[in-house]
Design a protein around this motif. Structure first.
Motif, PDB file in Angstrom:
ATOM      1  N   LEU A  20       0.830  -1.210   0.000  1.00  0.00           N
ATOM      2  CA  LEU A  20       0.000   0.000   0.000  1.00  0.00           C
ATOM      3  C   LEU A  20       0.862   1.257   0.000  1.00  0.00           C
ATOM      4  N   GLY A  21       1.989   1.220   0.716  1.00  0.00           N
ATOM      5  CA  GLY A  21       2.867   2.375   0.743  1.00  0.00           C
ATOM      6  C   GLY A  21       3.492   2.666  -0.608  1.00  0.00           C
ATOM      7  N   LEU A  22       3.960   1.616  -1.306  1.00  0.00           N
ATOM      8  CA  LEU A  22       4.543   1.824  -2.633  1.00  0.00           C
ATOM      9  C   LEU A  22       3.508   2.336  -3.626  1.00  0.00           C
ATOM     10  N   ASN A  23       2.296   1.849  -3.530  1.00  0.00           N
ATOM     11  CA  ASN A  23       1.250   2.365  -4.412  1.00  0.00           C
ATOM     12  C   ASN A  23       0.943   3.831  -4.110  1.00  0.00           C
ATOM     13  N   ASN A  24       1.056   4.206  -2.840  1.00  0.00           N
ATOM     14  CA  ASN A  24       0.866   5.608  -2.468  1.00  0.00           C
ATOM     15  C   ASN A  24       1.946   6.483  -3.098  1.00  0.00           C
ATOM     16  N   TRP A  25       3.184   5.985  -3.127  1.00  0.00           N
ATOM     17  CA  TRP A  25       4.262   6.715  -3.799  1.00  0.00           C
ATOM     18  C   TRP A  25       4.041   6.777  -5.299  1.00  0.00           C
ATOM     19  N   ARG A  26       3.605   5.664  -5.878  1.00  0.00           N
ATOM     20  CA  ARG A  26       3.400   5.641  -7.325  1.00  0.00           C
ATOM     21  C   ARG A  26       2.317   6.624  -7.744  1.00  0.00           C
ATOM     22  N   ALA A  27       1.316   6.824  -6.886  1.00  0.00           N
ATOM     23  CA  ALA A  27       0.238   7.753  -7.213  1.00  0.00           C
ATOM     24  C   ALA A  27       0.712   9.200  -7.240  1.00  0.00           C
ATOM     25  N   GLN A  28       1.886   9.470  -6.646  1.00  0.00           N
ATOM     26  CA  GLN A  28       2.397  10.846  -6.619  1.00  0.00           C
ATOM     27  C   GLN A  28       3.385  11.139  -7.740  1.00  0.00           C
ATOM     28  N   THR A  29       3.633  10.165  -8.618  1.00  0.00           N
ATOM     29  CA  THR A  29       4.647  10.363  -9.664  1.00  0.00           C
ATOM     30  C   THR A  29       4.215  11.373 -10.714  1.00  0.00           C
ATOM     31  N   ASP A  30       2.911  11.621 -10.868  1.00  0.00           N
ATOM     32  CA  ASP A  30       2.460  12.577 -11.884  1.00  0.00           C
ATOM     33  C   ASP A  30       2.913  13.999 -11.564  1.00  0.00           C
ATOM     34  N   ARG A  31       2.923  14.350 -10.298  1.00  0.00           N
ATOM     35  CA  ARG A  31       3.334  15.714  -9.924  1.00  0.00           C
ATOM     36  C   ARG A  31       4.748  15.756  -9.339  1.00  0.00           C
ATOM     37  N   LEU A  32       5.255  14.608  -8.882  1.00  0.00           N
ATOM     38  CA  LEU A  32       6.609  14.553  -8.325  1.00  0.00           C
ATOM     39  C   LEU A  32       7.350  13.377  -8.982  1.00  0.00           C
ATOM     40  N   PRO A  33       8.032  13.610 -10.122  1.00  0.00           N
ATOM     41  CA  PRO A  33       8.669  12.515 -10.859  1.00  0.00           C
ATOM     42  C   PRO A  33       9.735  11.768 -10.050  1.00  0.00           C
ATOM     43  N   GLU A  34      10.313  12.400  -9.028  1.00  0.00           N
ATOM     44  CA  GLU A  34      11.345  11.710  -8.258  1.00  0.00           C
ATOM     45  C   GLU A  34      10.799  10.500  -7.506  1.00  0.00           C
ATOM     46  N   PHE A  35       9.481  10.404  -7.388  1.00  0.00           N
ATOM     47  CA  PHE A  35       8.902   9.238  -6.725  1.00  0.00           C
ATOM     48  C   PHE A  35       9.014   7.969  -7.570  1.00  0.00           C
ATOM     49  N   TYR A  36       9.356   8.110  -8.855  1.00  0.00           N
ATOM     50  CA  TYR A  36       9.643   6.922  -9.656  1.00  0.00           C
ATOM     51  C   TYR A  36      10.849   6.175  -9.070  1.00  0.00           C
ATOM     52  N   GLU A  37      11.882   6.908  -8.709  1.00  0.00           N
ATOM     53  CA  GLU A  37      13.064   6.286  -8.104  1.00  0.00           C
ATOM     54  C   GLU A  37      12.704   5.590  -6.797  1.00  0.00           C
ATOM     55  N   LEU A  38      11.895   6.257  -5.991  1.00  0.00           N
ATOM     56  CA  LEU A  38      11.513   5.675  -4.707  1.00  0.00           C
ATOM     57  C   LEU A  38      10.673   4.416  -4.891  1.00  0.00           C
ATOM     58  N   THR A  39       9.758   4.446  -5.854  1.00  0.00           N
ATOM     59  CA  THR A  39       8.884   3.290  -6.070  1.00  0.00           C
ATOM     60  C   THR A  39       9.666   2.079  -6.550  1.00  0.00           C
ATOM     61  N   VAL A  40      10.569   2.287  -7.523  1.00  0.00           N
ATOM     62  CA  VAL A  40      11.351   1.170  -8.043  1.00  0.00           C
ATOM     63  C   VAL A  40      12.329   0.649  -6.990  1.00  0.00           C
ATOM     64  N   GLY A  41      12.985   1.558  -6.274  1.00  0.00           N
ATOM     65  CA  GLY A  41      13.892   1.138  -5.212  1.00  0.00           C
ATOM     66  C   GLY A  41      13.166   0.399  -4.099  1.00  0.00           C
ATOM     67  N   GLY A  42      11.988   0.882  -3.724  1.00  0.00           N
ATOM     68  CA  GLY A  42      11.204   0.193  -2.707  1.00  0.00           C
ATOM     69  C   GLY A  42      10.729  -1.177  -3.171  1.00  0.00           C
ATOM     70  N   ALA A  43      10.393  -1.306  -4.459  1.00  0.00           N
ATOM     71  CA  ALA A  43      10.001  -2.615  -4.994  1.00  0.00           C
ATOM     72  C   ALA A  43      11.152  -3.609  -4.909  1.00  0.00           C
ATOM     73  N   LEU A  44      12.372  -3.142  -5.196  1.00  0.00           N
ATOM     74  CA  LEU A  44      13.538  -4.023  -5.080  1.00  0.00           C
ATOM     75  C   LEU A  44      13.734  -4.479  -3.639  1.00  0.00           C
ATOM     76  N   LEU A  45      13.635  -3.572  -2.695  1.00  0.00           N
ATOM     77  CA  LEU A  45      13.815  -3.937  -1.290  1.00  0.00           C
ATOM     78  C   LEU A  45      12.711  -4.870  -0.799  1.00  0.00           C
ATOM     79  N   SER A  46      11.507  -4.729  -1.344  1.00  0.00           N
ATOM     80  CA  SER A  46      10.399  -5.572  -0.893  1.00  0.00           C
ATOM     81  C   SER A  46      10.546  -7.021  -1.340  1.00  0.00           C
ATOM     82  N   VAL A  47      11.356  -7.271  -2.371  1.00  0.00           N
ATOM     83  CA  VAL A  47      11.555  -8.638  -2.859  1.00  0.00           C
ATOM     84  C   VAL A  47      12.575  -9.389  -2.000  1.00  0.00           C
ATOM     85  N   ILE A  48      13.502  -8.663  -1.393  1.00  0.00           N
ATOM     86  CA  ILE A  48      14.621  -9.293  -0.685  1.00  0.00           C
ATOM     87  C   ILE A  48      14.162 -10.208   0.458  1.00  0.00           C
ATOM     88  N   PRO A  49      13.233  -9.806   1.340  1.00  0.00           N
ATOM     89  CA  PRO A  49      12.818 -10.730   2.412  1.00  0.00           C
ATOM     90  C   PRO A  49      12.226 -12.032   1.891  1.00  0.00           C
TER      91      PRO A  49
END
Length: 306
Positions: free
Chosen positions: A254-283
């Protein structure tokens, strides 16, 4: 006469070995091997390609993410900078989301596994009225998708005041109809009645037999149920979306989707969303690597040396 007999004795193993060799190699045509290998390679690529994409693009800036090939690294390698930004964005929200996901998935999977194994063992080894009806009811629960129960659960939890709390996600995670189904099938095949009778003759109670004899025999099924439930809860998006309104209670999905929803007005959230997706796979990857040895051990249970 003795020489002929010795020759016959010596040749017998050779004929047996040849026959056994032919039996083992029967049906393994080169064409079949090539086709099966090709299918497995295609399936592996299908599952690993998204992971590869996430790893590659987690090293890029937002400009490089859209300006370079998505399946190869960009000019500047900034993986560690992106990961640091993930942990510090929104006042350090991502670590809290990760802990929430571990809480929901770990506690939910642990209790769901125990309840499923206990109920499955009881349905498999105890004879009581309505046993088959209960099992049929559980099978019906396996067929019901989670999306169909999310809204009724929300209405029930809102009546008792549990929405927007940890319990709203934890309580539904404590049950696994599929886990109960798997435990019942596995217990029926892996637990001999003679072992249970021997335990009772030695004076062990039913709970002691279950915890000290049955659970050890069911370890492959326990690991399988735990992993299935952990991954299901970890990746669950709809239930937290319906139940939670406080961002501090969000899981990673839910948190990553919240970040993805903000990419239209804040493009830097693309980096956060992809980086967070990578970290979420590790566990999940670590959990599978650590627990896979129980599967290998379960494959050889009951084997007999020839």
């Amino acid at each position: 006469m003795s020489t002929a007999t010795d020759t016959t004795v010596r040749r017998a193993p050779a004929r047996g070995a040849k026959k056994g060799h032919e039996t083992r190699t029967a049906g393994t045509k080169p064409t079949t091997t090539i086709i099966v290998t090709a299918v497995l390679v295609i399936v592996a690529i299908y599952f690993l390609l998204p992971v590869y994409w996430v790893i590659v693009n987690a090293t890029k800036s937002t400009d490089a993410l859209f300006g370079t090939n998505g399946f190869w690294f960009g000019g500047n390698f900034q993986l560690f900078e992106n990961i640091r930004n993930v942990f510090t964005a929104n006042g350090g929200a991502f670590p809290r989301w990760a802990l929430n996901s571990l809480l929901y998935s770990g506690v939910g999977a642990l209790f769901a596994t125990y309840f499923s194994v206990a109920a499955g063992y009881a349905l498999a080894k105890y004879d009581f009225p309505g046993r088959n009806a209960i099992f049929a009811f559980v099978l019906g629960g396996v067929l019901v998708p989670g999306t169909a129960t999310a809204l009724p659960l929300f209405l029930v939890f809102s009546k008792i005041g549990l929405t927007n709390t940890y319990w709203a996600v934890l309580i539904p995670s404590l049950l696994s109809p599929f886990g109960l189904f798997l435990a019942r099938i596995y217990a029926g095949a892996a637990i001999p009645d003679e072992m249970l009778e021997a335990g009772r003759l030695d004076g062990a109670g039913e709970m002691r037999i279950f915890h000290f004899l049955v659970l050890r025999q069911l370890m492959p099924a326990i690991v399988t149920i735990f992993l299935f439930q952990f991954v299901a809860v970890w990746n669950n998006y709809l239930l937290p979306l319906v139940m939670l309104a406080d961002e501090r209670l969000y899981p990673i999905t839910l948190g990553l989707n919240n970040w993805r929803a903000q990419t239209d007005r804040l493009p830097e959230f693309y980096e956060l969303t992809v980086g967070g997706a990578l970290l979420s796979v590790i566990p999940l990857a670590i959990l599978i690597i650590v627990l896979q040895r129980f599967w290998r051990g379960g494959l050889t249970e009951g084997s007999v040396k020839g």
